[in-house]
Enzyme design. Structure first.
Site, PDB file in Angstrom:
ATOM      1  N   ARG A 166       0.912  -1.185   0.060  1.00  0.00           N
ATOM      2  CA  ARG A 166      -0.079  -0.071  -0.042  1.00  0.00           C
ATOM      3  C   ARG A 166       0.826   1.165  -0.197  1.00  0.00           C
ATOM      4  NH1 ARG A 166      -5.084   0.106   3.853  1.00  0.00           N
ATOM      5  NH2 ARG A 166      -3.688   0.490   5.352  1.00  0.00           N
ATOM      6  N   ASP A 167       2.220   1.326   0.085  1.00  0.00           N
ATOM      7  CA  ASP A 167       2.969   2.458  -0.059  1.00  0.00           C
ATOM      8  C   ASP A 167       4.075   2.162  -0.733  1.00  0.00           C
ATOM      9  OD1 ASP A 167       3.402   5.075   0.229  1.00  0.00           O
ATOM     10  OD2 ASP A 167       4.440   4.933   2.055  1.00  0.00           O
ATOM     11  N   LEU A 168       4.119   1.331  -1.941  1.00  0.00           N
ATOM     12  CA  LEU A 168       5.355   0.963  -2.714  1.00  0.00           C
ATOM     13  C   LEU A 168       5.668   2.238  -3.478  1.00  0.00           C
ATOM     14  CD1 LEU A 168       6.907  -1.684  -3.292  1.00  0.00           C
ATOM     15  CD2 LEU A 168       5.658  -1.809  -5.254  1.00  0.00           C
TER      16      LEU A 168
END
Length: 264
Positions: free
Chosen positions: A133-135
């Site tokens: 979710r925060d690549l």
């Protein structure tokens, strides 16, 4: 302190500070993330922050891939009730974002080699039903001498546990999938969108959806992404174009990580 010797500060976030460190019984260097829970306690959000931290620890413990940064240990120091410590594998060359800003864009073949390593880590975590979710480039960590590129920072990651969809606006502008911006349901393919955006970043030397204002970036993703993508892929080779087309598209058409791996 729990067998950990903390050295110099190397990074700072809103709620944590990262230091270099060393495990006392050996020569191994580590990165120690110190989370200060004081502000959460004062704002009445301590329980929420505790749950979030516990989730990060549980997910980081499950992830065991050479393409993901490894959690070595974690603890709470008795003298500092509001501090939590997470000791991670140390990556001496910093993150991919800083590397590109300092050294410039990569040749396509080199960029594809980097992406294949990130993708290997992504396939691993998706098999575990974990969504990062925060690549983004700042969460890809390097050991340049060894040619290692690893996914790190699972602070926003969740376990899907077989659920078909999730909701919630999380991530970093420029690497957020359209369905997240629209607050629609989503699955692990939001990470695949981010992977495509990372590739565009490292071959162009700047983010694909580039603007300093978050709202403008949102509009670029939602209303002008086709134009941005066409401009970006015009000079890419066939593999690069296939990678972009399979990731930077609507969710229902977007490939999953295992399918993207077949391109390499």
């Amino acid at each position: 302190m729990n067998g950990i010797e903390i050295k110099e500060e190397i990074g700072k976030g809103a709620f944590s500070t990262v230091y270099t460190g060393r495990i006392s019984d050996g020569e191994r260097k580590i990165a120690v993330k110190v989370i200060d829970m004081t502000s959460a306690s004062k704002s009445g959000r301590l329980r929420l922050r505790e749950r979030s931290l516990q989730r990060e620890i549980e997910i980081s413990t499950k992830v065991k891939s050479e393409y993901c940064v490894r959690l070595c240990t974690h603890f709470q120091e008795h003298n500092f009730v509001m501090r939590r410590y997470l000791a991670y594998e140390y990556m001496p060359s910093g993150d991919l974002q800083d590397f590109i800003f300092k050294n410039g864009k990569l040749e396509q073949s080199e960029a594809q080699s980097v992406i294949s390593k990130i993708l290997s880590g992504l396939v691993h975590i998706h098999k575990l039903q974990i969504i990062h979710r925060d690549l983004k480039p700042a969460n890809i960590f390097l050991d340049a001498e060894r040619g290692s590129f690893k996914i790190g920072d699972f602070g926003l990651a969740i376990e899907s546990r077989g659920a078909v969809a999730w909701f919630g606006h999380v991530g970093t502008a420029g690497f957020i999938a359209p369905e997240v911006y629209l607050r629609q349901s989503y699955d692990e393919r939001v990470d695949c969108w981010s992977l495509g955006a990372i590739y565009a970043f490292i071959v162009n030397g700047k983010p694909l959806f580039y603007n300093g204002e978050k709202e403008v970036i949102r509009e670029l993703v939602l209303t002008k992404r086709d134009k941005c993508i066409q401009e970006a892929i015009s000079e890419m080779d066939s593999l690069g174009q296939s990678l972009i087309k399979s990731t930077l598209c609507d969710a229902e058409s977007r490939a999953r990580s295992a399918a993207i791996m077949t391109l390499f």
